[in-house]
Design an enzyme around this catalytic site. Structure first.
Site, PDB file in Angstrom:
ATOM      1  N   CYS A  66      17.933 -14.117  26.438  1.00  0.00           N
ATOM      2  CA  CYS A  66      16.613 -14.547  26.918  1.00  0.00           C
ATOM      3  C   CYS A  66      15.759 -13.403  27.432  1.00  0.00           C
ATOM      4  CB  CYS A  66      16.794 -15.604  27.998  1.00  0.00           C
ATOM      5  SG  CYS A  66      17.844 -16.966  27.467  1.00  0.00           S
ATOM      6  N   PHE A 123      21.573 -14.271  29.267  1.00  0.00           N
ATOM      7  CA  PHE A 123      23.032 -14.324  29.241  1.00  0.00           C
ATOM      8  C   PHE A 123      23.571 -12.926  28.937  1.00  0.00           C
ATOM      9  CE2 PHE A 123      23.699 -19.074  27.909  1.00  0.00           C
ATOM     10  CZ  PHE A 123      23.299 -19.469  29.168  1.00  0.00           C
ATOM     11  N   GLU A 177      16.658 -16.046  41.610  1.00  0.00           N
ATOM     12  CA  GLU A 177      15.409 -15.332  41.367  1.00  0.00           C
ATOM     13  C   GLU A 177      14.540 -15.355  42.615  1.00  0.00           C
ATOM     14  OE1 GLU A 177      11.885 -14.907  37.996  1.00  0.00           O
ATOM     15  OE2 GLU A 177      13.121 -16.727  38.012  1.00  0.00           O
ATOM     16  N   HIS A 188      12.419 -23.581  27.560  1.00  0.00           N
ATOM     17  CA  HIS A 188      12.906 -22.204  27.507  1.00  0.00           C
ATOM     18  C   HIS A 188      12.976 -21.758  26.052  1.00  0.00           C
ATOM     19  CE1 HIS A 188      14.816 -18.545  28.265  1.00  0.00           C
ATOM     20  NE2 HIS A 188      15.826 -18.926  29.018  1.00  0.00           N
ATOM     21  N   HIS A 219      11.087 -16.068  35.621  1.00  0.00           N
ATOM     22  CA  HIS A 219      11.987 -16.531  34.563  1.00  0.00           C
ATOM     23  C   HIS A 219      12.139 -18.046  34.684  1.00  0.00           C
ATOM     24  CE1 HIS A 219      14.837 -16.142  31.399  1.00  0.00           C
ATOM     25  NE2 HIS A 219      15.868 -16.529  32.121  1.00  0.00           N
ATOM     26  N   LYS A 266       7.774 -22.228  31.880  1.00  0.00           N
ATOM     27  CA  LYS A 266       8.850 -22.978  31.221  1.00  0.00           C
ATOM     28  C   LYS A 266       8.848 -24.443  31.631  1.00  0.00           C
ATOM     29  CE  LYS A 266      12.180 -19.170  30.512  1.00  0.00           C
ATOM     30  NZ  LYS A 266      11.478 -18.049  31.168  1.00  0.00           N
TER      31      LYS A 266
END
Length: 412
Positions: free
Chosen positions: A163, A399, A314, A340, A303, A335
């Site tokens: 991502c 990831f 975050e 996402h 994010h 998002k």
């Protein structure tokens, strides 16, 4: 060494909230959600049955039918977004084609093609596989076809970091210009992984929301009721250009990339570091390269995945970097509306951030009905916020512990 300034002269979007930059932007500031029941395949046996699809996408608007047949959906979306970005940029022409390049990310690449061809292999054996299988599937093909389309012979490749892929592509393109290796770069990310394998894989990880009966409310970053991210598809492409080159040809400048930070969590395959060290380092690095103090930042496009760990960690990282100034920051997650977009997220969200700076309107975080006590920043809940901001950050975390933060400046 005197580094060149890197400006943005074109932007293109293909997203679940609209096909095209203007339609997508209007939807984002209106708080419109693009998430709904999956139509691309039968989802009856899946735990999650919702996603953010690019509605009624027709690749033939920008590609000849024969060309489109030889391209996976993620490549088609990338070409469409690149065409819009290049049109806005005025189709930059350069004397030396080796001074123009393309870096376009995809976290997964042609997963749809892989699934389809694997099914043919099982049914018809090796001879049933298309001779175009490999070039359609590989993740670098979006960059390859865009370079063919525009004759750009300079740096050309794909960044793959889950991502964080789209953000890494933009940072890499920024460096090519900043270090005088190129004058023009087409960059961003594209993804089209709404398919049975991806839905089953992410679903079995319990990473996806299962709010199937309320798709418009399923993606809810920073809300106490969040239960996972919603997978989306799309593309976000930018034309980056050396400022002197853009000025010389009379191009309109829409924004500027002024820095980035890259780090690794070095912690876990899928979970972020519990202390937010990777995110902290990423944002600190972006500020350092940009030459800014924390107090200079007015907005962060987070994010903000709507997952339990990401959102609170975050938030923790933002507080660690910005201290008391964190309470003066505007933060939001687009998002909440797009879902996402995986490897395309960084590209789409960078475009959204540039548009926010330019139009002096910050997109909201929708569905933030009951904030998680551990998520205690100003996330622009429900409605867009009119605010003039000079500098903003865009975070992307992937990831594997990959982190990228881009620092952007308004140019009006």
């Amino acid at each position: 060494m005197n580094h060149r300034k890197v400006v943005i002269t074109g932007m293109g979007l293909m997203t679940p909230v609209g096909s095209g930059r203007s339609v997508s932007w209007d939807a984002l500031i209106a708080g419109k959600c693009g998430i709904g029941p999956i139509t691309l395949f039968d989802t009856e046996v899946y735990r999650t049955r919702i996603a953010g699809e690019v509605d009624q996408f027709d690749p033939h608007v920008v590609m000849e039918p024969k060309e489109a047949r030889k391209a996976d959906r993620f490549t088609q979306l990338a070409v469409a977004a690149a065409a819009e970005a290049m049109a806005q940029a005025g189709d930059p022409k350069i004397d030396d084609h080796y001074r123009a390049g393309v870096i376009v990310a995809s976290g997964i690449g042609g997963m749809l093609t892989f699934e389809q061809q694997h099914s043919r292999l099982l049914k018809r054996g090796p001879r049933g596989i298309s001779p175009m299988f490999i070039p359609m599937m590989i993740a670098d093909m979006a960059a390859g076809l865009i370079s063919i389309r525009y004759g750009y012979r300079g740096p050309n490749y794909c960044t793959v970091s889950a991502c964080a892929s789209g953000g890494h592509a933009i940072a890499s393109a920024f460096d090519q210009i900043r270090l005088d290796q190129a004058d023009v770069m087409i960059t961003g990310g594209s993804e089209a992984a709404i398919c049975p394998m991806a839905l089953a894989g992410f679903g079995n990880m319990k990473a996806l929301s299962t709010r199937n009966d309320e798709p418009l409310r399923a993606s809810r970053p920073f809300d106490v009721g969040r239960d996972g991210f919603v997978i989306g598809e799309g593309a976000g492409i930018l034309v980056l250009e050396a400022e002197d080159h853009a000025i010389a040809r009379g191009a309109t400048i829409y924004g500027e990339v002024i820095g980035y930070g890259m780090t690794a969590d070095a912690y876990h395959m899928t979970q972020p570091d519990v202390d937010g060290l990777g995110a902290i380092g990423s944002m600190a690095g972006a500020l350092k390269i940009s030459g800014l103090a924390p107090e200079d930042i007015g907005y962060i496009n987070a994010h903000g995945t709507s997952t339990h760990f990401n959102d609170k960690i975050e938030t923790k990282a933002i507080r660690a970097i910005f201290g008391a100034h964190a309470d003066k920051l505007a933060v939001s997650s687009t998002k909440s509306m797009t879902g996402h977009l995986l490897g395309a997220a960084g590209g789409v969200e960078t475009v959204a951030t540039v548009l926010a700076l330019r139009h002096r309107v910050l997109p909201p975080t929708i569905n933030l009905d009951e904030p998680d006590p551990e998520c205690d920043l100003d996330y622009c809940p429900h409605v867009a916020v009119e605010r003039e901001v000079e500098y903003a950050l865009s975070n992307s975390f992937g990831f594997g512990g990959h982190n990228i933060t881009l620092c952007l400046q308004a140019r009006r």
